[in-house]
Design an enzyme around this catalytic site. Structure first.
Site, mmCIF file in Angstrom:
data_model
loop_
_atom_site.group_PDB
_atom_site.id
_atom_site.type_symbol
_atom_site.label_atom_id
_atom_site.label_comp_id
_atom_site.label_asym_id
_atom_site.label_seq_id
_atom_site.Cartn_x
_atom_site.Cartn_y
_atom_site.Cartn_z
ATOM 1 N N TYR A 63 0.833 -1.208 0.000
ATOM 2 C CA TYR A 63 0.000 0.000 0.000
ATOM 3 C C TYR A 63 0.863 1.252 0.000
ATOM 4 C CZ TYR A 63 0.896 0.841 4.995
ATOM 5 O OH TYR A 63 1.490 1.108 6.209
ATOM 6 N N CYS A 64 0.236 2.376 -0.375
ATOM 7 C CA CYS A 64 0.856 3.699 -0.216
ATOM 8 C C CYS A 64 -0.243 4.622 0.293
ATOM 9 C CB CYS A 64 1.479 4.186 -1.519
ATOM 10 S SG CYS A 64 0.300 4.519 -2.844
ATOM 11 N N ALA A 65 -0.184 5.881 -0.052
ATOM 12 C CA ALA A 65 -1.194 6.821 0.457
ATOM 13 C C ALA A 65 -2.485 6.735 -0.349
ATOM 14 C CB ALA A 65 -0.654 8.244 0.438
ATOM 15 N N GLY A 90 -2.630 4.871 -3.661
ATOM 16 C CA GLY A 90 -2.634 3.799 -4.664
ATOM 17 C C GLY A 90 -1.758 4.063 -5.872
ATOM 18 N N LEU A 98 -3.896 4.352 1.903
ATOM 19 C CA LEU A 98 -4.111 4.559 3.335
ATOM 20 C C LEU A 98 -5.210 5.580 3.626
ATOM 21 C CD1 LEU A 98 -2.782 3.299 5.828
ATOM 22 C CD2 LEU A 98 -1.408 5.364 6.041
#
Lengths: 71, 155
Positions: free
Chosen positions: B91-93, B95, B120
């Protein structure tokens, strides 16, 4: 867009632009402000009070509205 | 032309052999499954290895408990040392960076990759923070102007 706003608001608002990947002080400040995603704008009043943040890509209109509300 | 029917049959056989050969000897692409926050929470609870590809600052401000920090600019180098048979959740912030990461993993033949593609910002569970004791107060401006911080990244 941000560069243009920096010039336009010069003398009224101080901009601090921090690269979350390379600027050493970014990590501590992101923790302090609870910034878990970039880009994020954090707004502080002249008394240092936290006046909110905008998470994600902000429109110029949205940014201007927030900037104009800062005292 | 002696026998057009036979030529056509041999052509089909030849193409089939080429396709099968390509499939047999090209690197296998792994499986990427997009997951939502609820599914990711289940995966975290089951002990799946979770990779956070944001920056150190974002990670320190809040990350999914147990997630390992591997910023996207160092991701390919780190992933080269990982076991491709171990399932990963990434995951990141929002996508964007994690899409780059999962595409890389898929191309490298990782067998099972879970992609929290909403990022996130769509996570409703609790977040773990980094060490907070050292976070300093921002320096006041000499002219006591309002201040705007912009946190950005090149990746």
């Amino acid at each position: 867009m941000v560069d243009r706003l920096v010039k336009e608001y010069e003398g009224k608002i101080e901009f601090r632009l921090l690269n979350a990947g390379t600027d050493a002080e970014a990590t501590d400040l992101m923790m302090r402000f609870g910034v878990t995603a970039v880009p994020t704008f954090v707004f502080l009043g002249s008394d240092g009070a936290n006046e909110g943040k905008i998470i994600g890509a902000a429109s110029e209109q949205e940014l201007r509205a927030k900037l104009d509300s800062l005292k | 032309m002696k026998n057009p029917g036979k030529i056509a049959i041999w052509a089909v056989i030849g193409i089939a052999v080429l396709v099968i050969g390509f499939m047999a000897f090209s690197p296998a692409e792994g499986t990427v499954e997009n997951v939502d926050a609820r599914r990711l929470a289940d995966l975290v609870a089951s002990g799946v290895r979770v990779i956070d590809v944001r920056t150190e600052g974002e990670y320190a401000a809040g990350h999914i408990a147990g997630a390992e920090l591997v910023p996207i600019d160092r991701f390919a180098q780190a992933a080269a040392t990982w076991d491709r048979t171990v399932p990963l959740a990434v995951y990141c912030a929002t996508g964007q960076r994690s899409t780059t990461a999962v595409n890389h993993l898929s191309g490298q033949g990782f067998e099972k990759v879970y992609h929290f593609n909403a990022g996130l910002v769509a996570w409703s569970g609790t977040l773990e923070r980094g060490a907070t004791a050292a976070a300093p107060a921002p320096e006041p401006t000499a002219s006591a102007l309002p201040v705007v911080y912009e946190f950005f990244t090149d990746t």
